[in-house]
Design a protein around this motif. Structure first.
Motif, short mmCIF file in Angstrom:
data_model
loop_
_atom_site.label_atom_id
_atom_site.label_comp_id
_atom_site.label_asym_id
_atom_site.label_seq_id
_atom_site.Cartn_x
_atom_site.Cartn_y
_atom_site.Cartn_z
N GLY A 1 21.56 -3.99 -32.70
CA GLY A 1 20.94 -5.25 -33.10
C GLY A 1 20.68 -6.17 -31.92
N ALA A 2 21.60 -6.17 -30.96
CA ALA A 2 21.40 -7.00 -29.76
C ALA A 2 20.19 -6.52 -28.97
N TRP A 3 20.03 -5.22 -28.81
CA TRP A 3 18.87 -4.70 -28.07
C TRP A 3 17.57 -4.99 -28.80
N GLN A 54 31.84 1.99 -35.51
CA GLN A 54 30.54 1.89 -36.17
C GLN A 54 30.00 0.46 -36.10
N PHE A 55 30.86 -0.52 -36.27
CA PHE A 55 30.46 -1.92 -36.15
C PHE A 55 29.95 -2.22 -34.75
N ILE A 66 41.05 -2.29 -41.26
CA ILE A 66 39.87 -1.72 -40.60
C ILE A 66 40.33 -0.52 -39.78
N THR A 67 39.68 0.61 -39.99
CA THR A 67 40.05 1.81 -39.24
C THR A 67 39.31 1.82 -37.90
#
Length: 71
Positions: free
Chosen positions: A42-44, A34-35, A27-28
C-alpha cells in the motif's frame, strides 16, 4: 525416536499451533507478516500515486495554463 515425535511429546497440546507474537496478543506471526506485506504494498502504491499527481501538477498543469493565456 525422531525429532518431530520428541517435539510433540515436549509441547503436548500446543504442538502444531502457530506461535503468537506476544503472550496475550491474539495475533500470530503469520498474520503479522501478512500485515507487513499489505502495508508495504500500500505504501508503494501511495508513493506511485503521489509521483503521478506531482508530474501532472508540475508539468502538465502549467502547459494548460499557458494555452489559456495565448488564446
Amino acid at each position: 525416536m525422531g525429532e518431530a515425535k520428541r517435539r510433540k511429546e515436549t509441547l503436548g497440546d500446543k504442538y502444531g499451533q502457530e506461535t503468537r507474537i506476544m503472550p496475550g496478543v491474539p495475533i500470530t506471526k503469520a498474520q503479522a507478516e501478512q500485515f507487513t506485506q499489505w502495508t508495504t504494498r500500500g505504501a508503494w502504491i501511495g508513493i506511485g500515486a503521489m509521483v503521478a499527481v506531482w508530474v501532472t501538477v508540475r508539468f502538465i498543469g502549467p502547459s494548460f495554463g499557458w494555452w489559456q493565456i495565448v488564446n
